[in-house]
Design a protein around this motif. Structure first.
Motif, PDB file in Angstrom:
ATOM      1  N   TYR A   1      39.213  43.917  43.917  1.00 37.33           N
ATOM      2  CA  TYR A   1      38.446  44.783  44.819  1.00 37.33           C
ATOM      3  C   TYR A   1      39.211  44.920  46.146  1.00 37.33           C
ATOM      4  O   TYR A   1      39.555  43.912  46.770  1.00 37.33           O
TER       5      TYR A   1
ATOM      6  N   CYS B   1      34.413  43.699  39.358  1.00 41.49           N
ATOM      7  CA  CYS B   1      35.394  44.190  40.338  1.00 41.49           C
ATOM      8  C   CYS B   1      36.710  43.436  40.172  1.00 41.49           C
ATOM      9  O   CYS B   1      36.802  42.254  40.528  1.00 41.49           O
TER      10      CYS B   1
ATOM     11  N   PHE C   1      33.572  39.201  40.777  1.00 42.84           N
ATOM     12  CA  PHE C   1      34.840  39.570  41.420  1.00 42.84           C
ATOM     13  C   PHE C   1      35.952  38.752  40.767  1.00 42.84           C
ATOM     14  O   PHE C   1      35.818  37.527  40.626  1.00 42.84           O
TER      15      PHE C   1
ATOM     16  N   SER D   1      39.830  38.230  41.664  1.00 42.98           N
ATOM     17  CA  SER D   1      40.830  38.593  42.664  1.00 42.98           C
ATOM     18  C   SER D   1      41.931  37.550  42.713  1.00 42.98           C
ATOM     19  O   SER D   1      41.709  36.380  42.386  1.00 42.98           O
TER      20      SER D   1
END
Length: 228
Positions: A135, A132, A160, A162
């Motif tokens: 996300y 992701c 993830f 990010s």
């Protein structure tokens, strides 16, 4: 790892009564694993972040398939993504032992929905992990309504990536959601990056190199565990 060459092949994937545009990046020597990627709410499969990630992964032996699906309806995007997974799985040309699903922003939500749907099928071990990028856990300034409904049902490992200042994914909130997930998960924070992965004083290439290295080493770790 040797940096290998790869070839790009354009394909049209049947979807209902139309087609999804997609590109295979085919390494000269395939590691028997693949990665499917799609874009966010704007743009298409040639969005610069996807292109640089694919170049990094394909030159290290991972077959990559990226596709365009426009439309802001998450159910529609999920359906399209599932069609692409089935297309790759039944492909006679590329015999893969497993794939990683991923996407950027809205594309990562679609990837998460598909992973949830497919992982509820108990004998499904084709999907090895979920990636992701940015996300979109909540709308900007609207942290009360979280888009986390699929994340708690995913059984495969999740990565993830990010920005620590992503206005659609507050750090503490994602860490809270991740702590409740029942699977192996890892969060890589790109320091001071926003939702678009921009950081003052850093070039886009530099940031993408950081992201690509994280994604590749995570994939490699999972593939190695699979064989041990």
């Amino acid at each position: 790892m040797n940096m290998g060459d790869y070839t790009e092949v354009n394909v049209k994937i049947p979807f209902g009564n139309k087609y999804l545009d997609a590109i295979f990046s085919v390494p000269d020597k395939i590691l028997t694993h693949g990665v499917i990627l799609t874009h966010g709410a704007g743009g298409d499969m040639n969005f610069s972040h996807l292109v640089s990630l694919v170049a990094y992964l394909a030159s290290r032996g991972l077959l990559c398939l990226r596709f365009t699906c426009k439309g802001l309806n998450i159910a529609y995007r999920t359906k399209a993504y599932k069609t692409v997974v089935e297309y790759l799985k039944s492909s006679g040309e590329y015999k893969l032992s497993g794939v990683f699903l991923g996407g950027r922003s809205m594309g990562s939500r679609a990837a998460a929905s598909v992973t949830r749907q497919i992982s509820q099928d108990d004998n499904e071990d084709f999907i090895l992990g979920l990636i992701c990028l940015s996300y979109p856990l909540h709308r900007p300034k609207l942290q009360s309504k979280l888009r986390d409904e699929d994340l708690f049902f995913i059984k495969c490992p999740v990565l993830f990536v990010s920005g620590s200042e992503d206005e659609m994914c507050e750090k503490k909130i994602l860490e809270g959601v991740a702590s409740k997930m029942k699977t192996l998960k890892k969060i890589h924070w790109v320091e001071k990056a926003n939702h678009g992965m921009a950081v003052k004083g850093r070039t886009a290439d530099d940031i993408m190199m950081e992201i690509s290295m994280q994604v590749f080493s995570w994939i490699k770790e999972i593939i190695e565990q699979e064989y041990n």
